[in-house]
Design a protein around this motif. Structure first.
Motif, PDB file in Angstrom:
ATOM      1  N   SER A 178     112.098  -7.062  50.282  1.00  0.00           N
ATOM      2  CA  SER A 178     112.808  -7.900  51.249  1.00  0.00           C
ATOM      3  C   SER A 178     112.359  -7.588  52.674  1.00  0.00           C
ATOM      4  O   SER A 178     111.775  -6.541  52.949  1.00  0.00           O
ATOM      5  CB  SER A 178     114.312  -7.682  51.120  1.00  0.00           C
ATOM      6  N   ASP A 179     112.671  -8.515  53.583  1.00  0.00           N
ATOM      7  CA  ASP A 179     112.374  -8.306  55.009  1.00  0.00           C
ATOM      8  C   ASP A 179     113.532  -7.648  55.744  1.00  0.00           C
ATOM      9  O   ASP A 179     113.379  -7.229  56.896  1.00  0.00           O
ATOM     10  CB  ASP A 179     112.055  -9.654  55.669  1.00  0.00           C
ATOM     11  N   GLY A 180     114.679  -7.558  55.098  1.00  0.00           N
ATOM     12  CA  GLY A 180     115.833  -6.926  55.720  1.00  0.00           C
ATOM     13  C   GLY A 180     116.968  -6.818  54.729  1.00  0.00           C
ATOM     14  O   GLY A 180     117.097  -7.636  53.814  1.00  0.00           O
ATOM     15  N   ILE A 181     117.799  -5.787  54.898  1.00  0.00           N
ATOM     16  CA  ILE A 181     118.935  -5.547  54.012  1.00  0.00           C
ATOM     17  C   ILE A 181     120.204  -5.511  54.858  1.00  0.00           C
ATOM     18  O   ILE A 181     120.244  -4.855  55.903  1.00  0.00           O
ATOM     19  CB  ILE A 181     118.778  -4.218  53.250  1.00  0.00           C
ATOM     20  N   ILE A 182     121.234  -6.208  54.391  1.00  0.00           N
ATOM     21  CA  ILE A 182     122.498  -6.291  55.120  1.00  0.00           C
ATOM     22  C   ILE A 182     123.612  -5.718  54.253  1.00  0.00           C
ATOM     23  O   ILE A 182     123.727  -6.047  53.066  1.00  0.00           O
ATOM     24  CB  ILE A 182     122.818  -7.755  55.483  1.00  0.00           C
ATOM     25  N   ALA A 183     124.435  -4.853  54.845  1.00  0.00           N
ATOM     26  CA  ALA A 183     125.642  -4.346  54.186  1.00  0.00           C
ATOM     27  C   ALA A 183     126.836  -4.730  55.037  1.00  0.00           C
ATOM     28  O   ALA A 183     126.710  -4.957  56.239  1.00  0.00           O
ATOM     29  CB  ALA A 183     125.570  -2.834  54.014  1.00  0.00           C
ATOM     30  N   ILE A 203     118.915  -0.561  56.902  1.00  0.00           N
ATOM     31  CA  ILE A 203     120.050  -1.360  56.458  1.00  0.00           C
ATOM     32  C   ILE A 203     120.925  -1.686  57.667  1.00  0.00           C
ATOM     33  O   ILE A 203     121.399  -0.798  58.360  1.00  0.00           O
ATOM     34  CB  ILE A 203     120.881  -0.600  55.402  1.00  0.00           C
ATOM     35  N   ARG A 204     121.146  -2.973  57.930  1.00  0.00           N
ATOM     36  CA  ARG A 204     121.960  -3.380  59.056  1.00  0.00           C
ATOM     37  C   ARG A 204     123.400  -3.660  58.578  1.00  0.00           C
ATOM     38  O   ARG A 204     123.603  -4.412  57.624  1.00  0.00           O
ATOM     39  CB  ARG A 204     121.386  -4.635  59.710  1.00  0.00           C
ATOM     40  N   VAL A 205     124.364  -3.052  59.233  1.00  0.00           N
ATOM     41  CA  VAL A 205     125.775  -3.287  58.922  1.00  0.00           C
ATOM     42  C   VAL A 205     126.279  -4.433  59.790  1.00  0.00           C
ATOM     43  O   VAL A 205     126.233  -4.360  61.022  1.00  0.00           O
ATOM     44  CB  VAL A 205     126.617  -2.025  59.167  1.00  0.00           C
ATOM     45  N   LEU A 206     126.751  -5.502  59.143  1.00  0.00           N
ATOM     46  CA  LEU A 206     127.265  -6.674  59.842  1.00  0.00           C
ATOM     47  C   LEU A 206     128.651  -7.014  59.291  1.00  0.00           C
ATOM     48  O   LEU A 206     128.881  -6.935  58.087  1.00  0.00           O
ATOM     49  CB  LEU A 206     126.315  -7.866  59.672  1.00  0.00           C
ATOM     50  N   PRO A 207     129.584  -7.402  60.155  1.00  0.00           N
ATOM     51  CA  PRO A 207     130.963  -7.628  59.707  1.00  0.00           C
ATOM     52  C   PRO A 207     131.111  -8.867  58.832  1.00  0.00           C
ATOM     53  O   PRO A 207     130.411  -9.866  59.019  1.00  0.00           O
ATOM     54  CB  PRO A 207     131.734  -7.792  61.018  1.00  0.00           C
ATOM     55  N   ASN A 208     132.025  -8.800  57.894  1.00  0.00           N
ATOM     56  CA  ASN A 208     132.351  -9.960  57.071  1.00  0.00           C
ATOM     57  C   ASN A 208     132.956 -11.075  57.928  1.00  0.00           C
ATOM     58  O   ASN A 208     133.776 -10.800  58.808  1.00  0.00           O
ATOM     59  CB  ASN A 208     133.370  -9.589  55.996  1.00  0.00           C
ATOM     60  N   PRO A 209     132.596 -12.331  57.656  1.00  0.00           N
ATOM     61  CA  PRO A 209     133.212 -13.463  58.369  1.00  0.00           C
ATOM     62  C   PRO A 209     134.507 -13.877  57.670  1.00  0.00           C
ATOM     63  O   PRO A 209     134.600 -14.940  57.062  1.00  0.00           O
ATOM     64  CB  PRO A 209     132.137 -14.549  58.248  1.00  0.00           C
ATOM     65  N   THR A 210     135.526 -13.042  57.783  1.00  0.00           N
ATOM     66  CA  THR A 210     136.737 -13.210  56.973  1.00  0.00           C
ATOM     67  C   THR A 210     137.786 -14.090  57.642  1.00  0.00           C
ATOM     68  O   THR A 210     138.411 -14.931  56.987  1.00  0.00           O
ATOM     69  CB  THR A 210     137.353 -11.827  56.674  1.00  0.00           C
ATOM     70  N   VAL A 211     138.010 -13.888  58.931  1.00  0.00           N
ATOM     71  CA  VAL A 211     139.134 -14.537  59.607  1.00  0.00           C
ATOM     72  C   VAL A 211     138.705 -15.896  60.139  1.00  0.00           C
ATOM     73  O   VAL A 211     137.982 -16.000  61.136  1.00  0.00           O
ATOM     74  CB  VAL A 211     139.665 -13.646  60.750  1.00  0.00           C
ATOM     75  N   ALA A 212     139.159 -16.941  59.455  1.00  0.00           N
ATOM     76  CA  ALA A 212     138.834 -18.312  59.848  1.00  0.00           C
ATOM     77  C   ALA A 212     139.804 -18.795  60.922  1.00  0.00           C
ATOM     78  O   ALA A 212     140.932 -18.303  61.027  1.00  0.00           O
ATOM     79  CB  ALA A 212     138.889 -19.234  58.633  1.00  0.00           C
ATOM     80  N   PRO A 213     139.397 -19.772  61.728  1.00  0.00           N
ATOM     81  CA  PRO A 213     140.279 -20.268  62.797  1.00  0.00           C
ATOM     82  C   PRO A 213     141.608 -20.815  62.297  1.00  0.00           C
ATOM     83  O   PRO A 213     142.610 -20.770  63.009  1.00  0.00           O
ATOM     84  CB  PRO A 213     139.439 -21.370  63.455  1.00  0.00           C
ATOM     85  N   ASP A 214     141.640 -21.343  61.063  1.00  0.00           N
ATOM     86  CA  ASP A 214     142.880 -21.935  60.561  1.00  0.00           C
ATOM     87  C   ASP A 214     143.771 -20.937  59.829  1.00  0.00           C
ATOM     88  O   ASP A 214     144.811 -21.320  59.282  1.00  0.00           O
ATOM     89  CB  ASP A 214     142.570 -23.123  59.644  1.00  0.00           C
ATOM     90  N   LEU A 215     143.390 -19.667  59.808  1.00  0.00           N
ATOM     91  CA  LEU A 215     144.181 -18.676  59.089  1.00  0.00           C
ATOM     92  C   LEU A 215     145.619 -18.582  59.596  1.00  0.00           C
ATOM     93  O   LEU A 215     146.562 -18.550  58.791  1.00  0.00           O
ATOM     94  CB  LEU A 215     143.495 -17.310  59.144  1.00  0.00           C
ATOM     95  N   PRO A 216     145.851 -18.535  60.918  1.00  0.00           N
ATOM     96  CA  PRO A 216     147.249 -18.469  61.388  1.00  0.00           C
ATOM     97  C   PRO A 216     148.097 -19.650  60.915  1.00  0.00           C
ATOM     98  O   PRO A 216     149.260 -19.473  60.531  1.00  0.00           O
ATOM     99  CB  PRO A 216     147.101 -18.456  62.916  1.00  0.00           C
TER     100      PRO A 216
END
Length: 405
Positions: A178-183, A203-216
């Motif tokens: 691979s050209d890059g690994i994400i955790a 290995i690049r650590v990137l945050p999960n896109p969990t909180v959507a704008p409509d969550l509230p």
């Protein structure tokens, strides 16, 4: 609205999707007319779990940042289709096996030439990297995203040393191409580094896109469950696929200890093979009248927001979205210190108590202490601001070198 299927452990009913799907444009299998994209999210194994939802959220985030994005799926696997923004190109492959999907992907990439291809499932990783090898010096970068503690998971799922060794050997070869690994967490990255024998810096650590704008908005909607109406006893909430990883038997044993000291109830949202086992255990523990297993619900966020406490009892995770969601809706949380994610999300215990996995006594004590002194909702929401779709997608674009777009 489609519920958190990663948390609930099943594919939602397809009936509500039919009207949505009819309004979505199904792209042709000939790719001459597909709008070229800068990012191709390749996930033919798109299912009803957290990976599918994560890729939909990322696709929406990339598009919101002005980066043309395509989501490549199989026609049968479109559980989160109604969450996909219309600006995202949904490309349907019809291959019935890996070879057919490989051929379709090669044709698609040869025609469209995106800057980036990203995968997030083992099967899809293999297909994409075979195509990478065939395309040779195409200029397309291939990234693999890992959403679990691969080493810890392998230790538990492969009983025999030779099976673990063979899987590890294959994964090392695969990821080296691979050209890059994400955790999605620092602990998962450390686990992956040790498991693959690759430098942690790769290995690049990137945050999960969990909180959507409509969550509230979803969290504030009413629910008709009698236990979650105002004035009732405190409800302890668990969520997840009813399988080994979530270790709900330990949660039931901890709740039985808690129930001896106070009036409270336990509800677990989810479906899976252990449903009957959990019901039988509740009877054995004498808590069957204060335990409910509703199964799948359309809007789990509304249930979660009305609980007094959320408990993550897992043996292993990657970066548990449901723990992030609990904090995002202001519900206090207790979690096991499993690999990986809870310790990082809770900042080492700053935002919620952490206990050893499998320890029912420690879990019960942490649950009681949190119910006695719950943190303020706004304090909890502060813990997960990094995990919004907007922040996460921006971080991914920076790693891809597309943040200028």
């Amino acid at each position: 609205m489609i519920g958190c299927a990663e948390c609930l452990g099943r594919r939602p009913s397809t009936a509500p999707l039919r009207d949505v799907i009819k309004n979505l444009t199904v792209r042709p299998t000939s790719f001459d007319f597909v709008t070229p994209s800068q990012i191709c999210l390749f996930i033919p194994s798109f299912g009803d779990g957290g990976v599918g939802r994560t890729f939909v959220h990322l696709a929406n985030g990339f598009s919101a940042h002005g980066v043309a994005t395509s989501l490549v799926v199989n026609q049968a696997n479109i559980v989160f289709a109604n969450r996909l923004d219309p600006s995202v190109e949904r490309v349907v492959f019809h291959g019935r096996n890996d070879l057919a999907l490989e051929q379709e992907l090669q044709k698609y990439l040869s025609t469209n030439r995106p800057s980036v291809v990203m995968t997030g499932q083992g099967r899809d990783d293999v297909i994409a990297l075979k195509v990478k090898k065939k395309l040779r010096d195409s200029g397309i970068k291939f990234f693999l995203r890992v959403g679990t503690s691969l080493g810890a998971r392998t230790e538990r799922k492969h009983r025999f040393w030779w099976s673990r060794w063979l899987f590890q050997y294959r994964q090392r070869r695969l990821f080296s191409q691979s050209d890059g690994i994400i955790a999605n967490s620092h602990d998962a990255a450390a686990d992956l580094s040790a498991f693959l024998d690759v430098p942690l810096e790769r290995i690049r650590v990137l945050p999960n896109p969990t909180v959507a704008p409509d969550l509230p908005d979803l969290a504030h909607r009413p629910v008709d469950h009698p236990w979650l109406q105002p004035g009732g006893p405190p409800v302890v909430m668990g969520m997840g696929r009813l399988g080994r990883a979530k270790d709900f038997p330990t949660l039931l044993r901890a709740f039985a200890r808690l129930r001896r000291e106070r009036v409270c109830r336990l509800m677990i949202l989810g479906e899976g093979r252990q449903a009957e086992k959990l019901k039988n255990l509740a009877v054995e523990l004498g808590i069957q009248n204060d335990f409910d297993l509703p199964g799948f619900v359309d809007n789990p966020y509304a249930f979660l927001a009305k609980a007094s406490l959320f408990v993550l009892s897992s043996l292993w995770e990657g970066c548990p979205n449901v723990l992030i969601e609990a904090l995002a809706v202001g519900t206090p949380a207790v979690a096991t210190d499993c690999p990986s994610g809870p310790r990082e999300i809770l900042a080492g215990g700053h935002y919620g108590r952490i206990v050893p996995p499998g320890d029912a006594e420690a879990l019960a004590e942490a649950m009681a202490a949190t119910l006695d002194n719950p943190p303020p909702a706004e304090f909890l929401r502060e813990a997960v601001r990094t995990y919004t779709i907007e922040n996460s997608s921006r971080a991914y674009l920076e790693f891809f070198g597309l943040s200028h777009a």
